[in-house]
Design a protein around this motif. Structure first.
Motif, PDB file in Angstrom:
ATOM      1  N   ALA A  45      -2.232  -3.935 -30.156  1.00 13.34           N
ATOM      2  CA  ALA A  45      -0.973  -4.536 -29.718  1.00 13.34           C
ATOM      3  C   ALA A  45      -0.199  -3.569 -28.837  1.00 13.34           C
ATOM      4  CB  ALA A  45      -0.137  -4.933 -30.934  1.00 13.34           C
ATOM      5  N   ARG A  99       3.203 -11.273 -29.602  1.00 15.53           N
ATOM      6  CA  ARG A  99       3.788 -12.051 -30.700  1.00 15.53           C
ATOM      7  C   ARG A  99       3.134 -13.424 -30.823  1.00 15.53           C
ATOM      8  NH1 ARG A  99       9.877 -12.285 -29.223  1.00 15.53           N
ATOM      9  NH2 ARG A  99       8.911 -12.541 -27.166  1.00 15.53           N
ATOM     10  N   VAL A 113      -5.405  -4.084 -37.045  1.00 14.08           N
ATOM     11  CA  VAL A 113      -4.383  -4.267 -36.014  1.00 14.08           C
ATOM     12  C   VAL A 113      -3.724  -2.913 -35.825  1.00 14.08           C
ATOM     13  CG1 VAL A 113      -2.200  -5.345 -35.391  1.00 14.08           C
ATOM     14  CG2 VAL A 113      -3.971  -6.699 -36.523  1.00 14.08           C
ATOM     15  N   CYS A 115      -1.153  -0.336 -33.233  1.00  7.94           N
ATOM     16  CA  CYS A 115      -0.101  -0.372 -32.218  1.00  7.94           C
ATOM     17  C   CYS A 115       0.402   1.048 -31.985  1.00  7.94           C
ATOM     18  CB  CYS A 115       1.035  -1.284 -32.675  1.00  7.94           C
ATOM     19  SG  CYS A 115       2.315  -1.535 -31.428  1.00  7.94           S
ATOM     20  N   LEU A 132       2.252  -9.659 -36.882  1.00  5.69           N
ATOM     21  CA  LEU A 132       1.027  -8.934 -36.541  1.00  5.69           C
ATOM     22  C   LEU A 132       0.162  -8.736 -37.775  1.00  5.69           C
ATOM     23  CD1 LEU A 132       2.308  -6.176 -34.065  1.00  5.69           C
ATOM     24  CD2 LEU A 132       0.994  -8.236 -33.520  1.00  5.69           C
TER      25      LEU A 132
END
Length: 269
Positions: A45, A99, A113, A115, A132
């Protein structure tokens, strides 16, 4: 999020000058802690130019898959170019708002996931981060990197003050952003816990590099501080640069302190 994408699109050239010195090493660290493995599905992300997406793709191999998502189209294009050159066909870059990527009802869940320094730009830090996490399978891992208190935050007020004479709306210290909520081990752990994650681990990372004045200005233009000066004419930029250089000297900042925290939490199985 759209504003952040526009800023980083404009910052492309200076951002990429810092890739090998800063963003790529920090991306490698995030992946080493997130630990995607062979065959995993990964969502990266706020991927930028792929600092953590590219090493994740190497980690999962061709039997895995990595979706890298960001609104900064110029940076996404750079990451996609590098992935193609490296033969990483299982790494796919997407210009999209993370998002709404992908549809939670239609998509296969992710194993990881991750980020890197991007959660600060989510419009609603808590709600958007929870969304997320919902992309993860049971037992999947959510990994984020954030700035450690006392490091990167020292340079931002100097950059803000340098631009303030050209941008009166920047006068004063300005509010501390969402990063202040995640800048200690205790705060980051508490936040990950609030997302419903378990088996949380926090890893501090020391990362400092010498900062020459010319490089400092390039960093200013290639990072989020660019928003302070975006749209200013060249003469105003020149004045801002002079004030920024002098401000760093007076503050005794001759190192870029990018010391960080890496937090990893698991979705309940």
């Amino acid at each position: 999020m759209n504003r952040a994408g526009e800023v980083f699109d404009a910052a492309r050239a200076d951002f990429l000058r810092w890739s090998n010195r800063l963003w790529r090493p920090l991306g490698e660290v995030l992946v080493s802690v997130a630990r995607p493995s062979t065959g995993d599905r990964v969502l990266d992300a706020c991927c930028g130019a792929g600092a953590s997406a590219l090493p994740a793709a190497h980690a999962v191999g061709p039997t895995g898959a990595v979706d890298a998502v960001d609104l900064a189209a110029a940076l996404v294009a750079e990451g996609a170019r590098e992935a193609t050159e490296a033969g990483l066909s299982h790494l796919r870059f997407h210009v999209a708002d993370v998002r709404s990527w992908p549809s939670r009802t239609a998509a296969e869940p992710y194993d990881v996931v991750q980020c890197g320094y991007g959660v600060f730009f989510l419009p609603d830090l808590d709600a958007d981060a929870k969304a997320l996490c919902e992309r993860l399978r049971p037992g999947g891992r959510f990994a984020v990197s954030t700035w450690l208190s006392g490091g990167m935050e020292r340079i931002v007020p100097v950059g803000r003050a340098a631009a303030a004479p050209e941008r009166p709306d920047l006068a004063g210290e300005g509010p501390r952003g969402p990063s202040a909520r995640l800048d200690t081990e205790a705060r980051l752990h508490s936040w990950l816990d609030s997302l419903g994650l378990v088996d949380i681990q926090i890893r501090p990372v020391e990362f400092r590099i010498p900062l020459h004045p010319d490089d400092a200005w390039s960093f200013y233009l290639g990072a989020a501080m660019r928003a302070f000066v975006e749209g200013l004419p060249q003469d105003a930029l020149d004045r801002t640069r002079a004030r920024f250089t002098d401000g760093l000297r007076r503050a005794g900042i001759d190192m870029l302190d990018a010391s960080s925290l890496i937090g990893v939490g698991h979705m309940p199985a």
